[in-house]
Design a protein around this motif. Structure first.
Motif, short mmCIF file in Angstrom:
data_model
loop_
_atom_site.label_atom_id
_atom_site.label_comp_id
_atom_site.label_asym_id
_atom_site.label_seq_id
_atom_site.Cartn_x
_atom_site.Cartn_y
_atom_site.Cartn_z
N LYS A 654 0.83 -1.36 -0.08
CA LYS A 654 -0.06 -0.08 0.09
C LYS A 654 0.89 1.23 0.07
CE LYS A 654 -3.61 2.25 2.38
NZ LYS A 654 -4.47 2.34 3.77
N ARG A 655 0.57 2.24 -0.96
CA ARG A 655 1.36 3.37 -1.01
C ARG A 655 0.71 4.48 -0.39
NH1 ARG A 655 5.03 2.58 -5.18
NH2 ARG A 655 5.28 4.92 -5.49
N ARG A 656 1.33 5.76 -0.26
CA ARG A 656 0.61 6.70 0.27
C ARG A 656 -0.22 7.28 -0.94
NH1 ARG A 656 3.14 11.43 1.55
NH2 ARG A 656 4.65 11.27 -0.44
N ALA A 657 -1.37 7.79 -0.46
CA ALA A 657 -2.34 8.38 -1.51
C ALA A 657 -1.80 9.24 -2.52
CB ALA A 657 -3.57 9.01 -0.56
N ARG A 658 -0.80 10.13 -2.11
CA ARG A 658 -0.19 11.22 -2.80
C ARG A 658 1.24 10.69 -2.98
NH1 ARG A 658 3.12 15.52 -1.26
NH2 ARG A 658 3.38 17.12 -2.83
N GLU A 659 1.46 10.58 -4.46
CA GLU A 659 2.78 10.40 -4.87
C GLU A 659 3.60 11.48 -4.58
OE1 GLU A 659 2.10 6.39 -6.21
OE2 GLU A 659 3.80 7.63 -6.24
N GLY A 660 4.79 11.17 -4.20
CA GLY A 660 5.81 12.38 -4.04
C GLY A 660 7.25 12.09 -4.12
N THR A 661 8.09 12.75 -4.32
CA THR A 661 9.44 12.82 -4.46
C THR A 661 10.28 12.63 -3.08
OG1 THR A 661 9.43 14.00 -6.39
CG2 THR A 661 11.51 13.86 -5.51
N VAL A 662 10.97 11.66 -2.91
CA VAL A 662 11.68 11.23 -1.82
C VAL A 662 13.17 11.63 -1.81
CG1 VAL A 662 12.40 9.49 -0.41
CG2 VAL A 662 10.21 9.10 -1.45
N LEU A 663 13.57 12.48 -0.78
CA LEU A 663 15.05 12.84 -0.71
C LEU A 663 15.72 11.84 0.03
CD1 LEU A 663 17.38 14.89 -0.87
CD2 LEU A 663 16.36 15.61 1.29
N VAL A 664 17.05 11.20 -0.56
CA VAL A 664 17.59 10.50 0.18
C VAL A 664 19.02 10.84 0.25
CG1 VAL A 664 18.53 7.97 0.08
CG2 VAL A 664 16.17 8.44 -0.86
N THR A 665 19.50 11.06 1.66
CA THR A 665 20.86 11.35 1.82
C THR A 665 21.80 9.72 1.89
OG1 THR A 665 20.76 11.33 4.37
CG2 THR A 665 20.03 13.37 3.28
N GLY A 666 23.06 9.85 1.89
CA GLY A 666 23.81 8.67 2.11
C GLY A 666 23.76 7.71 1.03
N GLY A 667 23.40 8.15 -0.16
CA GLY A 667 23.17 7.31 -1.17
C GLY A 667 24.51 6.22 -1.72
N THR A 668 25.71 7.14 -1.31
CA THR A 668 27.00 6.57 -1.70
C THR A 668 27.41 5.57 -0.81
OG1 THR A 668 28.06 8.25 -0.71
CG2 THR A 668 27.48 8.49 -3.20
N GLY A 669 26.52 5.59 0.36
CA GLY A 669 27.11 4.56 1.49
C GLY A 669 26.26 3.15 1.31
N GLY A 670 26.64 2.28 2.10
CA GLY A 670 26.12 1.15 2.01
C GLY A 670 24.43 1.01 2.22
N VAL A 671 24.19 1.53 3.28
CA VAL A 671 22.57 1.46 3.48
C VAL A 671 21.97 2.60 2.60
CG1 VAL A 671 20.91 2.27 5.15
CG2 VAL A 671 23.01 1.35 6.11
N GLY A 672 22.43 3.59 2.31
CA GLY A 672 21.53 4.53 1.29
C GLY A 672 21.50 3.83 -0.05
N ALA A 673 22.57 3.05 -0.47
CA ALA A 673 22.54 2.38 -2.04
C ALA A 673 21.53 1.32 -1.80
CB ALA A 673 23.95 1.83 -2.09
N PHE A 674 21.14 0.50 -1.00
CA PHE A 674 19.89 -0.37 -0.95
C PHE A 674 18.70 0.27 -0.91
CE2 PHE A 674 23.31 -3.17 -0.19
CZ PHE A 674 23.06 -4.62 -0.41
N VAL A 675 18.59 1.50 -0.17
CA VAL A 675 17.44 2.28 0.04
C VAL A 675 17.20 2.78 -1.36
CG1 VAL A 675 16.36 4.41 0.81
CG2 VAL A 675 17.72 2.98 2.13
N LEU A 676 18.09 3.16 -2.14
CA LEU A 676 17.98 3.78 -3.41
C LEU A 676 17.50 2.67 -4.46
CD1 LEU A 676 20.79 6.10 -4.18
CD2 LEU A 676 18.52 6.77 -3.70
N ARG A 677 17.89 1.49 -4.19
CA ARG A 677 17.75 0.36 -5.20
C ARG A 677 15.91 -0.01 -4.69
NH1 ARG A 677 21.76 -4.53 -4.25
NH2 ARG A 677 23.01 -2.72 -4.70
N GLU A 678 15.52 0.00 -3.57
CA GLU A 678 14.28 -0.54 -3.14
C GLU A 678 13.37 0.50 -3.71
OE1 GLU A 678 11.39 -2.71 -1.27
OE2 GLU A 678 13.63 -3.34 -1.73
N LEU A 679 13.63 1.99 -3.55
CA LEU A 679 12.80 2.71 -4.02
C LEU A 679 12.73 2.87 -5.73
CD1 LEU A 679 14.18 6.04 -1.93
CD2 LEU A 679 11.65 4.91 -1.71
N ALA A 680 13.58 2.59 -6.35
CA ALA A 680 13.60 2.77 -7.84
C ALA A 680 12.86 1.08 -7.86
CB ALA A 680 15.16 2.31 -8.44
#
Length: 956
Positions: A654-680
């Motif tokens: 289930k997603r939020r009713a309103r589609e929005g852009t997500v800001l992610v910090t730490g994308g070059t790190g290990g955790v952030g890279a996996f978060v970016l992959r999941e969001l994509a």
């Protein structure tokens, strides 16, 4: 004119230059009357290093390991004190590299309070661990503080490794560093203040070089005339790249020389008014001629800017590459060749102040091969006795630590030491193994022969390499057949028409024609790349088994569909280079250069959200080729996203009713890279905050990279204001005040949507109970890292729901494991590092026994990075409005040790003791109820699988 210039200072400068012209000598850089504050420009040598990182080159290439074996009573604490003071004294050792518009700059960071010196027990020489540490990349945008590691082989037997980045240091600097560290160490051991004078600072040298740039014009004119028409030597590249070339990109071979060889070469040099370096360079020219058959050759050698008392004690990068061009025609005697090389080298040294990258820019496309390789692919050097760190009261011995990289395609040199030898180092993508070994043998034979008889002509020199076997096949056909997915290939004689290639794949769903042509473009000159590759179900053959040309598809080249990226690429070329190119116009012929390649790649990466680095631009070179490369990468990404979407872990939620852009910090790190992959995988639009210098490390479907940094609060605020949701996964780890200030700025700019903060179970401190519920109160003592996480959580949670803000989630994670270089550091340091390193070396492992210290269990919680990413993204749809733990499981130290020894094939003996090692004193289990559904393990996320995925690349 600089802001600090005054009319009087300008008048003095004009007078100085007039006097210099009258003396018919180039003006020397004007001294800086007073230290300027703030950022400084990069020197040309630094700019070259910075560009290599931005182009996407290997950062391990420019690691400078400095290792010494120390015997005697070594004091690691005194070394920590000495190293901390060394870094305080020399700003270049604590400098970060940023960019203002299109121009890079350097800026000194505050001196660290203390530099930790980890000590690891190893029973052997620790060569593998030293290499792993030396290969760990630096992040130039975050600073280049040198790393220290001590291996303890015995009570009075240690190896000290210091790792620097080449952008901050050169060979001359290492001598200064060694001398100062010895003095600082001695003072620390004695408990007294040192008496070293304050040194000159490299940023001042950079400012002087920048201010005096106009004097280079005459030198550039000389080099343009000298190098016009020169080309890079054509090395015999391997038909098939080695399978492990990514892990082992270079090979270094040395061959011992007879004890009379070097004295004879010195005597030859003396008679011909040349140094042994010049004689060695002449031998390199002779060997390269025999390898390539070419008579007009260019070899590079290193030059230094270290002249005069003002440079004494300066730590920094003060080197330049000199391209030495020599004519070998006429079959000269070797002694005559030495004279030719001597004259060419002296001429080059007269213009050594001109940076090589400026020479390349002036020469343009003519200075590069079809694959984008610069004019200097081959270098020569003479290596003397290596600098060792000689600490008082200790015996010292230099330790060689290789990083397995080659800065150039080929280096030919001499070891001028107590054990003289020849040196051949080559990139395994530039030279095949057989040729490399034969070259190493023949170079040693050549040196021995000319030492005995300098009048030997080039044609009479021994050790000639075997000519490659004749191959009537077209190079494109040979390359296609070497492709693992191609079963058959044929490239017929074009007979005046377009060059066509035909291929039969081994399986359905293999590479597309565009991907195969992209592959050929990467390994062949442009004139050898077919206009198209046609895929056939089978290759038509005659009765005798040869290809039947009459049954091959013929006629005009099939009109390939226009690349969907060609227009965007063409517009980017136009906007950057100021002229609209044709599809096949060359980037360098249009005025492109290294920095422009970086800029073009960044524009296209931001506009198209596809991975692209400057090196791709320099190798593909034309709009059509760049577009086809992007086509292939878009197809690969689409396939990867489809595969991810079909995995159980990526089931629709289930997603939020309103589609929005997500800001992610730490994308070059290990955790952030996996978060970016999941969001994509979920199709969420993303803004990835990254420093410009690190932006090429971030990419993915729907990911837009924006500039920002934890230390730049304005950029953080602007990024938050432009997003509908925030995932804050960045952390300095070592500067809690920066982490807290960054969170305060982000919360201040947050006005709507959910906010997820990746926190740590360290925020719980050391609870009295072994079972820790979510949101339990913290228990002292807290580490500075844990306290910073707790402070950030309080800032976030107290602001949630106010002034239109959305819900907040603080997701506390334990050790994060996953297949990412940043996450593999867990296997180097701390508790898991202690166990991993011991198992790797076969060292006995002592674990706390059940009941030791009154506790029946010792171990650690852990989370798979992919599970943590799912939990974080889940909190965007359903915030927990508080603290939630993200824990995949708990592993006892005994079970973790068993996994490590099994995966490593280790025979380490394991004992259980009542004494608890400080790093192993962890006995808490953490509940993870709120995010349990998202944390449910997907296939391949068990403990054994994730450890195997982390360990395997480190074993190579």
């Amino acid at each position: 004119m600089a802001a600090t210039d005054t009319p009087a200072a300008l008048q003095q400068e004009l007078l100085r230059r007039a006097r210099a012209r009258a003396a018919d000598r180039p003006a020397t850089p004007a001294p800086v009357p007073a230290r300027a504050a703030g950022p400084a420009p990069l020197t040309h040598a630094q700019r070259r290093m910075w560009l290599m990182e931005r182009l996407g080159g290997s950062s391990a290439q420019y690691s400078v390991p400095f290792a010494t074996r120390l015997t005697g009573p070594f004091d690691p604490d005194a070394l920590s004190t000495a190293l901390t003071e060394l870094v305080r004294r020399h700003e270049i050792l604590r400098t970060r590299y940023g960019r203002d518009g299109d121009e890079p700059y350097q800026e000194a960071l505050p001196a660290p309070e203390s530099i930790t010196v980890p000590v690891v027990d190893v029973p052997d020489d620790g060569a593998r661990l030293l290499t792993e540490e030396a290969r760990r990349p630096f992040d130039l945008s975050g600073g280049t503080v040198p790393r220290a590691l001590v291996l303890r082989h015995g009570p009075q037997d240690h190896t000290l490794l210091l790792t620097f980045h080449h952008i901050a240091i050169d060979g001359g600097s290492l001598e200064t560093v060694a001398d100062e560290l010895a003095a600082l160490y001695e003072a620390a051991v004695d408990g007294r203040a040192h008496t070293l004078p304050e040194p000159p600072q490299y940023a001042d040298f950079a400012r002087r070089e920048h201010a005096d740039a106009a004097r280079l014009e005459d030198g550039l004119g000389h080099w343009t005339r000298r190098l016009t028409g020169a080309t890079a030597p054509r090395l015999p590249r391997p038909a098939v790249l080695p399978a492990d070339v990514a892990q082992h990109p270079a090979a270094t071979l040395s061959t011992a020389l007879g004890e009379d060889v070097l004295p004879a070469l010195r005597e030859l040099g003396r008679r011909r008014r040349a140094t042994v370096f010049t004689v060695g360079l002449a031998a390199a020219f002779a060997a390269l001629h025999r390898l390539t058959g070419e008579l007009d050759l260019v070899i590079g050698c290193a030059a230094t800017h270290r002249e005069g008392p003002a440079m004494r004690g300066l730590v920094g990068l003060c080197v330049n590459t000199l391209p030495v061009r020599v004519d070998l025609s006429g079959d000269p005697a070797f002694a005559t060749l030495v004279e030719r090389v001597r004259d060419a080298l002296l001429e080059a040294q007269q213009h050594r102040e001109v940076p090589f990258d400026l020479i390349l820019e002036r020469l343009g496309a003519t200075a590069r091969a079809a694959d984008g390789t610069a004019l200097v692919r081959v270098t020569s050097d003479v290596v003397g006795d290596q600098t060792a760190l000689r600490l008082p009261g200790l015996e010292s011995r230099f330790v060689e630590v290789g990083v397995g990289e080659a800065k150039f395609d080929l280096t030919l040199g001499l070891f001028d030491t107590d054990a003289p030898a020849s040196l051949v180092q080559y990139g395994r993508a530039a030279l095949d193994e057989e040729t490399g070994r034969a070259l190493a043998e023949s170079f040693a034979e050549l040196l021995t022969a000319v030492a005995a008889d300098p009048e030997l002509r080039l044609s009479a020199l021994p050790g000639e390499l075997a000519a490659p076997e004749a191959d009537d096949r077209h190079p494109a056909e040979a390359r296609l057949l070497a492709h693992p997915e191609v079963a058959e290939a044929h490239v017929p004689d074009p007979a005046g028409g377009p060059l066509l290639a035909y291929a039969v794949l081994r399986r359905t769903g293999g590479p597309s024609p565009v991907q195969l042509r992209t592959h050929l473009r990467g390994v062949l000159g442009r004139e050898l790349v077919p206009a198209t590759v046609m895929l056939l179900d089978s290759m038509p053959r005659t009765a005798d088994g040869s290809v039947d040309p009459a049954r091959l598809p013929s006629g005009p080249v099939p009109a390939a569909p226009k690349s969907p990226h060609l227009e965007a690429v063409t517009e980017a070329f136009t906007g950057l280079l100021g002229q609209r190119p044709g599809p096949d116009d060359d980037f360098f012929a249009l005025g492109g250069h290294s920095l422009a390649a970086v800029q073009l790649a960044e524009r296209l990466r931001a506009a198209l959200t596809l991975p692209l680095v400057g090196l791709d631009i320099m190798q593909t070179r034309t709009p059509r080729a760049v577009a086809e490369l992007l086509d292939a990468r878009a197809a690969e990404r689409t396939a990867a996203v489809a595969a991810s979407a079909s995995a159980p872990s990526a089931a629709p939620r289930k997603r939020r009713a309103r589609e929005g852009t997500v800001l992610v910090t730490g994308g070059t790190g290990g955790v952030g890279a996996f978060v970016l992959r999941e969001l994509a995988a979920r199709g969420r639009p993303v803004l990835a905050l990254a420093r410009p210098e690190s932006a090429h490390l971030v990419g993915g479907d729907g990911v837009e990279v924006i500039e920002g940094d934890l230390g730049d609060l304005d950029s953080l605020r602007a990024a938050v204001e432009g997003a509908d949701a925030v995932v804050h996964a960045a952390c300095t780890f070592t500067r809690p005040e920066v982490d807290v200030a960054a969170m305060e700025a982000m919360v201040g700019a947050w006005r709507g949507g959910p906010f997820v903060f990746v926190s740590s179970v360290d925020a719980y401190g050391r609870p009295k109970s072994a079972r820790v519920a979510e949101e339990s109160a913290p228990q002292a003592p807290l580490s500075s890292y844990g306290q910073a996480k707790l402070d950030c959580e309080r800032l976030l949670l107290s602001a949630a729901g106010t002034e239109g803000r959305g819900g907040a989630s603080a997701v506390r994670s334990p050790i994060v494991w996953g297949a990412h270089d940043r996450l593999r550091d867990q296997l180097r340091w701390g508790a898991t590092g202690l166990l991993y390193q011991a198992a790797l070396a076969g060292h006995p492992i002592g674990l706390p026994a059940p009941g030791a210290g009154g506790h029946d269990w010792y171990g650690a919680p852990w989370v798979h990075a992919a599970a943590l990413a799912r939990a974080v993204v889940c909190c965007l749809d359903a915030p927990v409005h508080g603290v939630a733990n993200a824990v995949s499981g708990h592993v006892a130290w005994s079970d973790l040790t068993a996994e490590l020894t099994t995966l490593l094939g280790s025979d380490s003996a394991v004992t259980f003791d009542d004494e608890v090692h400080r790093d192993l004193d962890h006995r808490w289990h953490y509940r993870a109820d709120r995010l349990a559904p998202a944390l449910r393990p997907a296939p391949g996320e068990d403990l054994h699988a994730v450890l195997a995925a982390m360990i395997e690349p480190m074993k190579r």
